[in-house]
Design an enzyme around this catalytic site. Structure first.
Site, PDB file in Angstrom:
ATOM      1  CG  HIS A 164     -10.568  46.417  90.591  1.00 33.48           C
ATOM      2  ND1 HIS A 164     -10.669  45.629  89.458  1.00 33.48           N
ATOM      3  CD2 HIS A 164     -11.724  47.155  90.642  1.00 33.48           C
ATOM      4  CE1 HIS A 164     -11.813  45.877  88.848  1.00 33.48           C
ATOM      5  NE2 HIS A 164     -12.482  46.787  89.556  1.00 33.48           N
ATOM      6  CG  ASP A 174     -15.548  48.569  92.051  1.00 28.33           C
ATOM      7  OD1 ASP A 174     -14.520  48.473  91.362  1.00 28.33           O
ATOM      8  OD2 ASP A 174     -16.647  48.074  91.728  1.00 28.33           O
ATOM      9  NE  ARG A 194     -19.450  50.444  89.190  1.00 30.06           N
ATOM     10  CZ  ARG A 194     -18.190  50.798  89.471  1.00 30.06           C
ATOM     11  NH1 ARG A 194     -17.197  49.982  89.180  1.00 30.06           N
ATOM     12  NH2 ARG A 194     -17.926  51.968  90.015  1.00 30.06           N
TER      13      ARG A 194
END
Length: 279
Positions: A94, A96, A270
């Site tokens: 993926h 983000d 993160r």
């Protein structure tokens, strides 16, 4: 400071403390980020404040809507898997925030607690994915746009990805925000805002269909593009160590967090940086 290209995707930057980058070093780091799509640092000693300060040198911080936040630092999202949990976060290819009208520029991920073995992250270059397409496919996808959505991943439907995996409770939430988030379209091929290079901009997690195509034709084209982008020659498997930091560009890379450490805890911090509209 030394910048070393890695096989498949990314570059490792050594001989630097990212808490104390000079203007010249910062310029070189920013250029490496634009050129390679993902950059890695080793042997760093970042506090939460250091992490935030480094990210802010690149742009405003995006406060994540769906991830559990650090109890003292809302800028930091927790990418966490406890010992007893089976489902990890980010366990599939993926990129983000492609579901946002202005997708996030990128994320700075800091290793805080690692399993004894496993928990690597794959990164794939969407520069290379585009550049290695055959000319007929490049012509076919030129000018196309794709629809991106968060609803089937983070929304309240019973079949959404994280809701269907019950042991993600507490780590992923705020389904109401996903339910009201409007689906968006982006070019299938973008011109990267920093490097000026073309990159493939669809991904298996958040891209739902090609705009203007029927379901069958859309699925066929997306599956063909995904199969090409998943070529191992386009990717690098990053092995985390204490003090490791990864900074990836969402506009020119995919990533995939490996889920091969059941029974051990893995905690990453993160910070995501705001981006811009893509063309």
């Amino acid at each position: 400071m030394q910048i070393t290209s890695l096989p498949g995707a990314g570059a490792e930057i050594t001989g630097v403390d990212i808490r104390a980058l000079t203007a010249l070093q910062f310029s070189a780091v920013k250029q490496a980020y634009a050129d390679h799509g993902v950059i890695f640092f080793r042997d760093q000693s970042l506090t939460e404040d250091d992490h935030i300060a480094f990210a802010r040198r690149f742009g405003p911080i995006n406060i994540n809507r769906f991830f559990l936040a650090h109890e003292r630092y809302p800028e930091i999202a927790l990418v966490l898997k406890e010992k007893e949990q089976k489902t990890n976060i980010g366990g599939g290819w993926h990129t983000d925030h492609s579901y946002d009208a202005e997708p996030a520029m990128g994320s700075v991920l800091v290793a805080r607690q690692l399993p004894d073995e496993g928990g690597d992250t794959w990164f794939a270059s969407m520069y290379t994915a585009y550049e290695t397409l055959d000319e007929a496919t490049k012509e076919e996808i030129a000018g196309l746009r794709a629809i991106h959505s968060a609803k089937h991943i983070f929304g309240s439907q019973t079949d959404n990805f994280y809701k269907a995996n019950e042991d993600t409770g507490g780590r992923i939430g705020n389904t109401a925000a996903a339910d009201v988030l409007e689906d968006v379209t982006h070019p299938v091929v973008i011109t990267h805002p920093l490097s000026g290079r073309k990159a493939l901009y669809v991904n298996p997690a958040f891209t739902t269909r090609i705009d203007g195509y029927d379901a069958e034709a859309s699925s066929a084209l997306l599956m063909r593009l995904y199969a090409h982008a998943m070529n191992p020659d386009h990717a690098h498997r990053f092995k985390w160590q204490p003090g490791s930091v990864a900074f990836w560009d969402n506009r020119s890379t995919w990533h995939w967090a490996m889920n091969d450490y059941h029974g051990e805890r893995r905690l990453m911090h993160r910070i995501t940086i705001e981006g811009c509209a893509l063309n």
